[in-house]
Design a protein around this motif. Structure first.
Motif, PDB file in Angstrom:
ATOM      1  N   ARG A  62     -29.742  61.819 -95.607  1.00 44.85           N
ATOM      2  CA  ARG A  62     -28.681  62.576 -94.937  1.00 44.85           C
ATOM      3  C   ARG A  62     -27.332  61.878 -95.080  1.00 44.85           C
ATOM      4  NH1 ARG A  62     -31.928  64.277 -89.525  1.00 44.85           N
ATOM      5  NH2 ARG A  62     -32.970  66.098 -90.396  1.00 44.85           N
ATOM      6  N   ARG A  63     -27.329  60.549 -94.921  1.00 46.21           N
ATOM      7  CA  ARG A  63     -26.091  59.784 -95.043  1.00 46.21           C
ATOM      8  C   ARG A  63     -25.558  59.886 -96.473  1.00 46.21           C
ATOM      9  NH1 ARG A  63     -27.734  55.379 -92.687  1.00 46.21           N
ATOM     10  NH2 ARG A  63     -28.567  54.456 -94.573  1.00 46.21           N
ATOM     11  N   ARG A  64     -26.428  59.761 -97.448  1.00 44.99           N
ATOM     12  CA  ARG A  64     -26.026  59.840 -98.850  1.00 44.99           C
ATOM     13  C   ARG A  64     -25.478  61.223 -99.168  1.00 44.99           C
ATOM     14  NH1 ARG A  64     -28.615  61.620-103.481  1.00 44.99           N
ATOM     15  NH2 ARG A  64     -28.015  60.559-105.372  1.00 44.99           N
ATOM     16  N   GLN A  65     -26.133  62.258 -98.637  1.00 49.11           N
ATOM     17  CA  GLN A  65     -25.694  63.614 -98.886  1.00 49.11           C
ATOM     18  C   GLN A  65     -24.335  63.891 -98.248  1.00 49.11           C
ATOM     19  OE1 GLN A  65     -28.864  66.223 -97.882  1.00 49.11           O
ATOM     20  NE2 GLN A  65     -27.971  67.991 -98.870  1.00 49.11           N
ATOM     21  N   SER A  66     -24.121  63.386 -97.048  1.00 46.02           N
ATOM     22  CA  SER A  66     -22.834  63.617 -96.392  1.00 46.02           C
ATOM     23  C   SER A  66     -21.723  62.838 -97.091  1.00 46.02           C
ATOM     24  CB  SER A  66     -22.900  63.250 -94.907  1.00 46.02           C
ATOM     25  OG  SER A  66     -23.084  61.871 -94.741  1.00 46.02           O
ATOM     26  N   ARG A  67     -22.017  61.634 -97.594  1.00 43.01           N
ATOM     27  CA  ARG A  67     -21.012  60.880 -98.341  1.00 43.01           C
ATOM     28  C   ARG A  67     -20.672  61.564 -99.657  1.00 43.01           C
ATOM     29  NH1 ARG A  67     -19.578  55.550 -97.165  1.00 43.01           N
ATOM     30  NH2 ARG A  67     -19.090  55.373 -99.370  1.00 43.01           N
ATOM     31  N   ALA A  68     -21.680  62.135-100.314  1.00 40.30           N
ATOM     32  CA  ALA A  68     -21.428  62.836-101.571  1.00 40.30           C
ATOM     33  C   ALA A  68     -20.575  64.076-101.321  1.00 40.30           C
ATOM     34  CB  ALA A  68     -22.740  63.220-102.235  1.00 40.30           C
ATOM     35  N   LYS A  69     -20.850  64.774-100.230  1.00 40.37           N
ATOM     36  CA  LYS A  69     -20.065  65.964 -99.892  1.00 40.37           C
ATOM     37  C   LYS A  69     -18.624  65.579 -99.568  1.00 40.37           C
ATOM     38  CE  LYS A  69     -19.936  69.875 -96.749  1.00 40.37           C
ATOM     39  NZ  LYS A  69     -20.528  70.502 -95.570  1.00 40.37           N
ATOM     40  N   ALA A  70     -18.463  64.495 -98.796  1.00 45.97           N
ATOM     41  CA  ALA A  70     -17.116  64.040 -98.450  1.00 45.97           C
ATOM     42  C   ALA A  70     -16.373  63.576 -99.695  1.00 45.97           C
ATOM     43  CB  ALA A  70     -17.195  62.910 -97.420  1.00 45.97           C
ATOM     44  N   SER A  71     -17.068  62.928-100.602  1.00 44.02           N
ATOM     45  CA  SER A  71     -16.446  62.469-101.838  1.00 44.02           C
ATOM     46  C   SER A  71     -16.015  63.655-102.697  1.00 44.02           C
ATOM     47  CB  SER A  71     -17.414  61.586-102.610  1.00 44.02           C
ATOM     48  OG  SER A  71     -16.859  61.182-103.826  1.00 44.02           O
ATOM     49  N   ALA A  72     -16.852  64.682-102.734  1.00 43.77           N
ATOM     50  CA  ALA A  72     -16.516  65.872-103.520  1.00 43.77           C
ATOM     51  C   ALA A  72     -15.306  66.594-102.936  1.00 43.77           C
ATOM     52  CB  ALA A  72     -17.709  66.813-103.581  1.00 43.77           C
ATOM     53  N   GLU A  73     -15.136  66.496-101.634  1.00 47.73           N
ATOM     54  CA  GLU A  73     -13.996  67.129-100.987  1.00 47.73           C
ATOM     55  C   GLU A  73     -12.762  66.238-101.025  1.00 47.73           C
ATOM     56  OE1 GLU A  73     -15.448  67.987 -97.089  1.00 47.73           O
ATOM     57  OE2 GLU A  73     -16.679  69.652 -97.771  1.00 47.73           O
ATOM     58  N   GLY A  74     -12.904  65.025-101.535  1.00 50.48           N
ATOM     59  CA  GLY A  74     -11.774  64.122-101.663  1.00 50.48           C
ATOM     60  C   GLY A  74     -11.433  63.375-100.389  1.00 50.48           C
ATOM     61  N   VAL A  75     -12.318  63.347 -99.425  1.00 47.26           N
ATOM     62  CA  VAL A  75     -12.045  62.694 -98.149  1.00 47.26           C
ATOM     63  C   VAL A  75     -12.036  61.182 -98.291  1.00 47.26           C
ATOM     64  CG1 VAL A  75     -12.913  62.372 -95.802  1.00 47.26           C
ATOM     65  CG2 VAL A  75     -12.986  64.621 -96.861  1.00 47.26           C
ATOM     66  N   LEU A  76     -12.906  60.637 -99.132  1.00 47.68           N
ATOM     67  CA  LEU A  76     -13.023  59.186 -99.240  1.00 47.68           C
ATOM     68  C   LEU A  76     -11.988  58.564-100.162  1.00 47.68           C
ATOM     69  CD1 LEU A  76     -16.892  58.733 -99.378  1.00 47.68           C
ATOM     70  CD2 LEU A  76     -15.374  58.457 -97.432  1.00 47.68           C
ATOM     71  N   GLY A  77     -11.275  59.363-100.907  1.00 47.52           N
ATOM     72  CA  GLY A  77     -10.255  58.828-101.796  1.00 47.52           C
ATOM     73  C   GLY A  77     -10.829  58.056-102.963  1.00 47.52           C
ATOM     74  N   GLU A  78     -11.991  58.443-103.421  1.00 48.68           N
ATOM     75  CA  GLU A  78     -12.628  57.745-104.531  1.00 48.68           C
ATOM     76  C   GLU A  78     -12.283  58.432-105.845  1.00 48.68           C
ATOM     77  OE1 GLU A  78     -16.788  57.487-103.915  1.00 48.68           O
ATOM     78  OE2 GLU A  78     -16.622  56.229-102.159  1.00 48.68           O
ATOM     79  N   GLN A  79     -12.332  57.645-106.899  1.00 52.93           N
ATOM     80  CA  GLN A  79     -12.159  58.187-108.224  1.00 52.93           C
ATOM     81  C   GLN A  79     -13.518  58.677-108.706  1.00 52.93           C
ATOM     82  OE1 GLN A  79     -10.376  55.012-110.412  1.00 52.93           O
ATOM     83  NE2 GLN A  79      -8.346  55.353-109.537  1.00 52.93           N
ATOM     84  N   PRO A  80     -13.567  59.474-109.782  1.00 53.46           N
ATOM     85  CA  PRO A  80     -14.842  60.050-110.225  1.00 53.46           C
ATOM     86  C   PRO A  80     -15.949  59.037-110.462  1.00 53.46           C
ATOM     87  CG  PRO A  80     -13.022  61.067-111.403  1.00 53.46           C
ATOM     88  CD  PRO A  80     -12.441  59.964-110.556  1.00 53.46           C
ATOM     89  N   GLY A  81     -15.643  57.842-110.865  1.00 53.48           N
ATOM     90  CA  GLY A  81     -16.675  56.837-111.109  1.00 53.48           C
ATOM     91  C   GLY A  81     -17.198  56.182-109.855  1.00 53.48           C
ATOM     92  N   GLY A  82     -16.679  56.553-108.694  1.00 55.28           N
ATOM     93  CA  GLY A  82     -17.132  55.975-107.450  1.00 55.28           C
ATOM     94  C   GLY A  82     -16.409  54.683-107.103  1.00 55.28           C
ATOM     95  N   VAL A  83     -15.410  54.311-107.922  1.00 51.15           N
ATOM     96  CA  VAL A  83     -14.679  53.089-107.702  1.00 51.15           C
ATOM     97  C   VAL A  83     -13.358  53.428-106.994  1.00 51.15           C
ATOM     98  CG1 VAL A  83     -13.586  51.099-108.810  1.00 51.15           C
ATOM     99  CG2 VAL A  83     -15.687  52.075-109.743  1.00 51.15           C
ATOM    100  N   VAL A  84     -13.051  52.725-105.960  1.00 48.26           N
ATOM    101  CA  VAL A  84     -11.806  52.956-105.244  1.00 48.26           C
ATOM    102  C   VAL A  84     -10.678  52.332-106.043  1.00 48.26           C
ATOM    103  CG1 VAL A  84     -10.558  52.549-103.103  1.00 48.26           C
ATOM    104  CG2 VAL A  84     -13.001  52.987-103.043  1.00 48.26           C
ATOM    105  N   GLY A  85      -9.667  53.121-106.303  1.00 49.87           N
ATOM    106  CA  GLY A  85      -8.544  52.654-107.106  1.00 49.87           C
ATOM    107  C   GLY A  85      -7.593  51.786-106.289  1.00 49.87           C
TER     108      GLY A  85
END
Length: 90
Positions: A62-85
């Motif tokens: 559940r945690r992984r799924q919610s993080r993936a959803k937040a990442s897809a929505e741009g909430v976490l500010g991550e780049q496509p490779g999962g690395v924070v710029g």
């Protein structure tokens, strides 16, 4: 060229798998005497471990799924490779 991975609801799959292990455990209980006499009592343990690992893994999924959803929505500010710029918060 490899196809893109399919989008799945992993948490639901873990819930269904855990429920199936529980059904198997309950289905084996009437045969407890036979399991004991034929040294197959470990079948119950396999079901119990399936339930336990499913329950332990469900919050992770559940945690992984919610993080993936937040990442897809741009909430976490991550780049496509999962690395924070640089200058971005993760």
């Amino acid at each position: 060229m490899a196809p893109a991975p399919a989008e799945t609801d992993v948490a639901t799959a873990v819930q269904v798998g855990t429920a199936l292990w529980a059904v198997a455990l309950v289905a084996l209980l009437p045969f407890l005497g036979w399991l004991r006499s034929t040294d197959r009592l470990w079948w119950l343990l396999v079901c119990a471990f399936g339930i336990a690992f499913g329950l332990l893994g469900l919050p992770y999924c559940r945690r992984r799924q919610s993080r993936a959803k937040a990442s897809a929505e741009g909430v976490l500010g991550e780049q496509p490779g999962g690395v924070v710029g640089p200058g971005q918060q993760g």
